[in-house]
Write a protein that holds these residues in place. Structure first.
Motif, PDB file in Angstrom:
ATOM      1  N   GLN B 107       0.189 -41.995  16.363  1.00 28.11           N
ATOM      2  CA  GLN B 107      -1.136 -41.366  16.311  1.00 28.11           C
ATOM      3  C   GLN B 107      -2.073 -42.023  15.313  1.00 28.11           C
ATOM      4  O   GLN B 107      -3.290 -41.920  15.449  1.00 28.11           O
ATOM      5  CB  GLN B 107      -1.036 -39.866  16.042  1.00 28.11           C
ATOM      6  CG  GLN B 107      -0.178 -39.475  14.868  1.00 28.11           C
ATOM      7  CD  GLN B 107      -0.160 -37.958  14.702  1.00 28.11           C
ATOM      8  OE1 GLN B 107      -1.195 -37.357  14.520  1.00 28.11           O
ATOM      9  NE2 GLN B 107       1.006 -37.359  14.764  1.00 28.11           N
ATOM     10  N   GLY B 157     -11.040 -44.738  18.652  1.00 30.78           N
ATOM     11  CA  GLY B 157     -10.625 -44.846  20.052  1.00 30.78           C
ATOM     12  C   GLY B 157     -10.251 -46.269  20.428  1.00 30.78           C
ATOM     13  O   GLY B 157      -9.296 -46.503  21.168  1.00 30.78           O
ATOM     14  N   GLN B 160      -6.933 -47.041  19.054  1.00 29.79           N
ATOM     15  CA  GLN B 160      -5.869 -46.401  19.825  1.00 29.79           C
ATOM     16  C   GLN B 160      -5.584 -47.202  21.091  1.00 29.79           C
ATOM     17  O   GLN B 160      -4.429 -47.333  21.491  1.00 29.79           O
ATOM     18  CB  GLN B 160      -6.260 -44.955  20.148  1.00 29.79           C
ATOM     19  CG  GLN B 160      -5.101 -44.067  20.530  1.00 29.79           C
ATOM     20  CD  GLN B 160      -4.046 -43.956  19.456  1.00 29.79           C
ATOM     21  OE1 GLN B 160      -3.864 -44.836  18.619  1.00 29.79           O
ATOM     22  NE2 GLN B 160      -3.303 -42.880  19.468  1.00 29.79           N
ATOM     23  N   ARG B 161      -6.634 -47.763  21.700  1.00 34.44           N
ATOM     24  CA  ARG B 161      -6.387 -48.586  22.880  1.00 34.44           C
ATOM     25  C   ARG B 161      -5.696 -49.896  22.483  1.00 34.44           C
ATOM     26  O   ARG B 161      -4.926 -50.465  23.256  1.00 34.44           O
ATOM     27  CB  ARG B 161      -7.682 -48.827  23.648  1.00 34.44           C
ATOM     28  CG  ARG B 161      -7.927 -47.671  24.624  1.00 34.44           C
ATOM     29  CD  ARG B 161      -9.140 -47.882  25.468  1.00 34.44           C
ATOM     30  NE  ARG B 161     -10.338 -47.564  24.723  1.00 34.44           N
ATOM     31  CZ  ARG B 161     -11.553 -47.966  25.076  1.00 34.44           C
ATOM     32  NH1 ARG B 161     -11.706 -48.701  26.149  1.00 34.44           N
ATOM     33  NH2 ARG B 161     -12.586 -47.630  24.362  1.00 34.44           N
ATOM     34  N   THR B 181      -4.187 -38.831  21.238  1.00 35.02           N
ATOM     35  CA  THR B 181      -5.646 -38.675  21.248  1.00 35.02           C
ATOM     36  C   THR B 181      -6.168 -37.857  20.082  1.00 35.02           C
ATOM     37  O   THR B 181      -7.325 -37.465  20.066  1.00 35.02           O
ATOM     38  CB  THR B 181      -6.105 -38.030  22.570  1.00 35.02           C
ATOM     39  OG1 THR B 181      -5.462 -36.763  22.694  1.00 35.02           O
ATOM     40  CG2 THR B 181      -5.772 -38.899  23.761  1.00 35.02           C
ATOM     41  N   MET B 184      -9.802 -38.284  18.496  1.00 34.86           N
ATOM     42  CA  MET B 184     -10.732 -39.004  19.381  1.00 34.86           C
ATOM     43  C   MET B 184     -11.798 -38.041  19.891  1.00 34.86           C
ATOM     44  O   MET B 184     -11.540 -36.846  20.041  1.00 34.86           O
ATOM     45  CB  MET B 184      -9.979 -39.529  20.606  1.00 34.86           C
ATOM     46  CG  MET B 184      -9.264 -40.810  20.378  1.00 34.86           C
ATOM     47  SD  MET B 184      -8.778 -41.402  22.007  1.00 34.86           S
ATOM     48  CE  MET B 184      -7.388 -42.372  21.548  1.00 34.86           C
ATOM     49  N   ARG B 189     -11.019 -39.797  24.563  1.00 35.50           N
ATOM     50  CA  ARG B 189      -9.810 -39.221  25.154  1.00 35.50           C
ATOM     51  C   ARG B 189      -9.760 -39.472  26.642  1.00 35.50           C
ATOM     52  O   ARG B 189      -8.716 -39.816  27.191  1.00 35.50           O
ATOM     53  CB  ARG B 189      -9.766 -37.708  24.872  1.00 35.50           C
ATOM     54  CG  ARG B 189      -9.250 -37.411  23.487  1.00 35.50           C
ATOM     55  CD  ARG B 189      -9.503 -35.993  23.097  1.00 35.50           C
ATOM     56  NE  ARG B 189      -8.749 -35.046  23.920  1.00 35.50           N
ATOM     57  CZ  ARG B 189      -8.812 -33.738  23.737  1.00 35.50           C
ATOM     58  NH1 ARG B 189      -9.575 -33.241  22.792  1.00 35.50           N
ATOM     59  NH2 ARG B 189      -8.115 -32.941  24.496  1.00 35.50           N
ATOM     60  N   ARG B 190     -10.902 -39.317  27.296  1.00 39.05           N
ATOM     61  CA  ARG B 190     -10.935 -39.510  28.734  1.00 39.05           C
ATOM     62  C   ARG B 190     -10.611 -40.967  29.083  1.00 39.05           C
ATOM     63  O   ARG B 190      -9.794 -41.241  29.950  1.00 39.05           O
ATOM     64  CB  ARG B 190     -12.308 -39.122  29.277  1.00 39.05           C
ATOM     65  CG  ARG B 190     -12.302 -38.832  30.771  1.00 39.05           C
ATOM     66  CD  ARG B 190     -13.715 -38.736  31.294  1.00 39.05           C
ATOM     67  NE  ARG B 190     -14.483 -39.900  30.905  1.00 39.05           N
ATOM     68  CZ  ARG B 190     -15.795 -39.886  30.678  1.00 39.05           C
ATOM     69  NH1 ARG B 190     -16.462 -38.772  30.758  1.00 39.05           N
ATOM     70  NH2 ARG B 190     -16.416 -40.996  30.340  1.00 39.05           N
ATOM     71  N   PHE B 192      -8.969 -43.118  27.292  1.00 39.90           N
ATOM     72  CA  PHE B 192      -7.580 -43.409  26.946  1.00 39.90           C
ATOM     73  C   PHE B 192      -6.648 -42.931  28.054  1.00 39.90           C
ATOM     74  O   PHE B 192      -5.775 -43.661  28.519  1.00 39.90           O
ATOM     75  CB  PHE B 192      -7.224 -42.753  25.612  1.00 39.90           C
ATOM     76  CG  PHE B 192      -5.823 -43.041  25.166  1.00 39.90           C
ATOM     77  CD1 PHE B 192      -5.515 -44.250  24.578  1.00 39.90           C
ATOM     78  CD2 PHE B 192      -4.815 -42.109  25.351  1.00 39.90           C
ATOM     79  CE1 PHE B 192      -4.224 -44.533  24.175  1.00 39.90           C
ATOM     80  CE2 PHE B 192      -3.521 -42.383  24.961  1.00 39.90           C
ATOM     81  CZ  PHE B 192      -3.228 -43.598  24.366  1.00 39.90           C
ATOM     82  N   TRP B 193      -6.858 -41.705  28.490  1.00 38.42           N
ATOM     83  CA  TRP B 193      -5.964 -41.171  29.517  1.00 38.42           C
ATOM     84  C   TRP B 193      -6.146 -41.872  30.855  1.00 38.42           C
ATOM     85  O   TRP B 193      -5.207 -41.974  31.645  1.00 38.42           O
ATOM     86  CB  TRP B 193      -6.156 -39.652  29.651  1.00 38.42           C
ATOM     87  CG  TRP B 193      -5.421 -38.932  28.572  1.00 38.42           C
ATOM     88  CD1 TRP B 193      -5.963 -38.242  27.538  1.00 38.42           C
ATOM     89  CD2 TRP B 193      -4.008 -38.856  28.395  1.00 38.42           C
ATOM     90  NE1 TRP B 193      -4.980 -37.736  26.725  1.00 38.42           N
ATOM     91  CE2 TRP B 193      -3.766 -38.105  27.222  1.00 38.42           C
ATOM     92  CE3 TRP B 193      -2.911 -39.363  29.098  1.00 38.42           C
ATOM     93  CZ2 TRP B 193      -2.481 -37.844  26.751  1.00 38.42           C
ATOM     94  CZ3 TRP B 193      -1.630 -39.092  28.626  1.00 38.42           C
ATOM     95  CH2 TRP B 193      -1.434 -38.345  27.465  1.00 38.42           C
ATOM     96  N   THR B 210       1.951 -33.646  22.422  1.00 38.18           N
ATOM     97  CA  THR B 210       0.568 -33.198  22.312  1.00 38.18           C
ATOM     98  C   THR B 210       0.545 -31.733  21.912  1.00 38.18           C
ATOM     99  O   THR B 210       1.528 -31.015  22.090  1.00 38.18           O
ATOM    100  CB  THR B 210      -0.176 -33.385  23.656  1.00 38.18           C
ATOM    101  OG1 THR B 210      -1.542 -33.018  23.493  1.00 38.18           O
ATOM    102  CG2 THR B 210       0.444 -32.547  24.759  1.00 38.18           C
ATOM    103  N   GLU B 215      -4.245 -31.494  28.173  1.00 37.53           N
ATOM    104  CA  GLU B 215      -3.653 -32.823  28.391  1.00 37.53           C
ATOM    105  C   GLU B 215      -2.303 -32.704  29.080  1.00 37.53           C
ATOM    106  O   GLU B 215      -1.991 -33.444  30.022  1.00 37.53           O
ATOM    107  CB  GLU B 215      -3.475 -33.566  27.068  1.00 37.53           C
ATOM    108  CG  GLU B 215      -4.761 -34.123  26.529  1.00 37.53           C
ATOM    109  CD  GLU B 215      -4.554 -35.009  25.301  1.00 37.53           C
ATOM    110  OE1 GLU B 215      -5.542 -35.608  24.874  1.00 37.53           O
ATOM    111  OE2 GLU B 215      -3.422 -35.089  24.775  1.00 37.53           O
TER     112      GLU B 215
END
Lengths: 275, 336
Positions: B107, B157, B160-161, B181, B184, B189-190, B192-193, B210, B215
């Motif tokens: 995380q 973000g 995280q990617r 996430t 974020m 978040r969107r 990433f998912w 989570t 999610e």
């Protein structure tokens, strides 16, 4: 669940057969990026390369023609005091380079990079080798920069003295890689070099790198021989005088290498246990 | 494993057993892990059995301190279970890491600030025996245009990617995401998912921890609900919702008798306050019929439960006093 099927096609290639990388994942990319990082850090570059050169010029230039040998002059081929200071400063630079390379693990632990590395096949020994080689790379530059400055200002020594003194200063700094690693695995601070720097300057002073130990008061001399900087400085400067080998200096280096090496190994084990 | 809510046994809810076509992605039996000693001993994981088949997308859902991160650390070989057995694709967790079979997106942290995005991915790629091409992975994580940027200049973000890109390098059979996430914004978040979802379509096994219910509901085939170091429910989102089954009937009824309501078959609980009654029941019709025929009830409402209600019912602690740490303090960030 009880038993697994003895054989059968893999569910997907994603879980298919894989190799474990050779040499614990030691590779040129890893080493290359480590070396690039060392040279990218301006503060390290300043303290390991620029600072010893400046110190050498500030204190050594004036002794270009002062012989360390009472019987002969510099013109007669005796080494100058400037050469003595030059080698001390090369030791100092290599020592700073090695310590900061080892101490970098503190930053990597704090940033969680060490933990990230544990999610890869990288073997800890390979990682530590990279740290050692990274420190040696910038340490070599520090030694060469100081020696080049010496050549420019007129220090003249037999070729074997340049090579032996330079190699001793350079490789001897491995003692300080071990010290850097030990502190790096013990201290969770991103700014480990901010207190290591002054500590090293202190050790350099009492170990006789900034001022010859025999010019200090007797109690300071008695303390000085026990500092980890003493042995290294003595060995690196030994080719200058051509005097008999100083076994006290050799003992000093071996002792401190053992202390820091074991300390680093213990600190590493303690660290990986709790990550 | 104790099961205070007497739910369906976790391992049977989806018929999860030995996979017919190969090894289990995760096979954990009787995992235990405690921290500290003596009276301060904390049982972070207390008898977890978990079998995950290749290709499943599993959400590890639970409140903070439920033992999610501790379990994940054991799956990744970062810590050793005190008791129990654990294999990843039939190997020990460390061997699975060495073979590049499992990777993780943590995380936070785990990045060097002075490296560029491409250098970070390139150096990670160099550590694996087989690795995907760096640019292809950057592309798949949606950060190819950031390749030359220093990590310290990337947003949360983007970082995280980047972690996701690093996790893809070895093309692992199992990808573990620990609260990926957290911190974020909605858009991050969107995105990433979206990247994860595109990736799981290729058949990768994914476990993500989570505490965002939506999610778990939106992205998981299977939800494993953990509470105080134990699995309290295991199934699809629909099955979990059914476990905390029933509905809530509320009405304004001055003369409704709580004891009588509680005696109606199917009633789980009755709250009566200031003339309002609130009844949780498996048979809402019976309660409604009683309220409308035998009392002066008005404003009657019947509501069905959602995943959040199930989450609260299954993970809510009667004694919510202890502050169980998720894990011992992260050594990277503490001063001790």
């Amino acid at each position: 669940m009880t038993t697994l099927p003895a054989a059968g096609p893999a569910a997907s290639t994603l879980a298919g057969p894989r190799n474990v990388p050779p040499f614990g994942s030691f590779n040129a990319t890893l080493l290359g990026i480590e070396i690039r990082r060392r040279f990218r850090n301006r503060r390290t570059l300043f303290f390991t390369v620029a600072f010893p050169v400046v110190m050498f010029l500030a204190f050594g230039l004036q002794y270009r023609d002062t012989s360390i040998d009472a019987g002969r002059t510099v013109a007669q081929g005796a080494p100058s005091v400037a050469a003595f200071i030059m080698i001390s400063m090369a030791v100092y630079g290599a020592m700073m380079a090695s310590t900061s390379a080892g101490g970098a693990v503190a930053i990597e632990r704090q940033l969680g990079w060490s933990r990230q590395l544990r999610l890869t096949p990288l073997h800890p020994a390979a990682n530590i080798s990279v740290k050692i080689l990274g420190g040696l790379s910038i340490g070599l530059v520090a030694v060469l920069a100081t020696f080049a400055t010496g050549l420019v200002i007129g220090v003249r020594l037999p070729i074997h003295v340049w090579i032996v003194a330079g190699t001793a200063a350079w490789l001897g700094s491995l003692v300080f890689t071990a010290m850097g690693l030990m502190v790096g695995y013990l201290v969770p601070s991103e700014n480990v070099m901010q207190f290591m720097g002054p500590a090293l300057a202190f050790l350099a002073f009492f170990g006789g790198l900034f001022q010859p130990l025999d010019q200090m008061a007797k109690p300071l001399q008695d303390i000085g021989v026990w500092t980890p900087t003493y042995g290294l400085g003595e060995i690196a400067r030994a080719p200058l005088s051509g005097e008999a080998f100083n076994w006290l200096a050799v003992g000093n280096v071996i002792l401190w290498l053992a202390v820091f090496g074991v300390g680093a190994a213990l600190a590493f084990r303690r660290d990986t246990k709790r990550v | 494993m104790t099961n205070p809510l007497t739910l369906a046994a976790p391992t049977t809810s989806r018929g999860v057993g030995p996979d017919r076509t190969g090894l289990l992605a995760v096979d954990a039996t009787g995992l235990h892990k405690s921290f500290g000693a003596g009276s301060r001993r904390v049982r972070a994981v207390n008898g977890v059995d978990l079998q995950i088949r290749p290709g499943e997308v599993v959400a590890f859902l639970g409140p903070n301190g439920a033992g999610k991160t501790t379990t994940i650390d054991m799956l990744l070989g970062l810590s050793k279970p005190d008791a129990g057995s654990l294999t990843i694709f039939g190997r020990s967790p460390r061997a699975a890491i060495a073979h590049g079979l499992v990777s993780a997106v943590m995380q936070a942290g785990g990045l060097l600030k002075d490296l560029t995005v491409r250098e970070t991915v390139a150096v990670t790629a160099s550590l694996f025996a087989q690795s995907q091409p760096v640019d292809e992975v950057l592309e798949r994580a949606g950060i190819l245009d950031l390749a030359g940027r220093r990590v310290e200049k990337c947003s949360g973000g983007q970082q995280q990617r980047l972690r996701f890109a690093m996790a893809l390098l070895s093309d692992p059979g199992l990808l573990i995401l620990d609260e990926p996430t957290t911190g974020m914004d909605v858009e991050g978040r969107r995105d990433f998912w979206q990247a994860i979802r595109a990736d799981t379509a290729r058949g990768r096994t994914v476990i993500f921890a989570t505490h965002y219910l939506e999610e778990a509901d939106a992205y998981a085939d299977r939800i494993v609900l953990v509470r105080r170091g134990e699995i309290v429910a295991d199934g699809t989102a629909a099955e979990i919702k059914n476990l905390a089954s029933g509905r809530t009937v509320t009405a304004t009824a001055g003369n409704a008798d709580a004891a009588t309501l509680a005696a109606i078959p199917g009633v789980d609980s009755v709250e009566s306050r200031a003339g309002k009654v609130r009844v949780r029941t498996k048979d809402s019709d019976a309660v409604a019929r009683y309220l409308l025929t035998a009392t002066d009830a008005v404003d009657l409402e019947i509501t069905s439960h959602n995943l959040e209600d199930a989450f609260v019912a299954l993970t809510g602690d009667q004694d919510e006093t202890d502050e169980t740490p998720e894990a011992p303090e992260a050594p990277e960030t503490t001063g001790k």
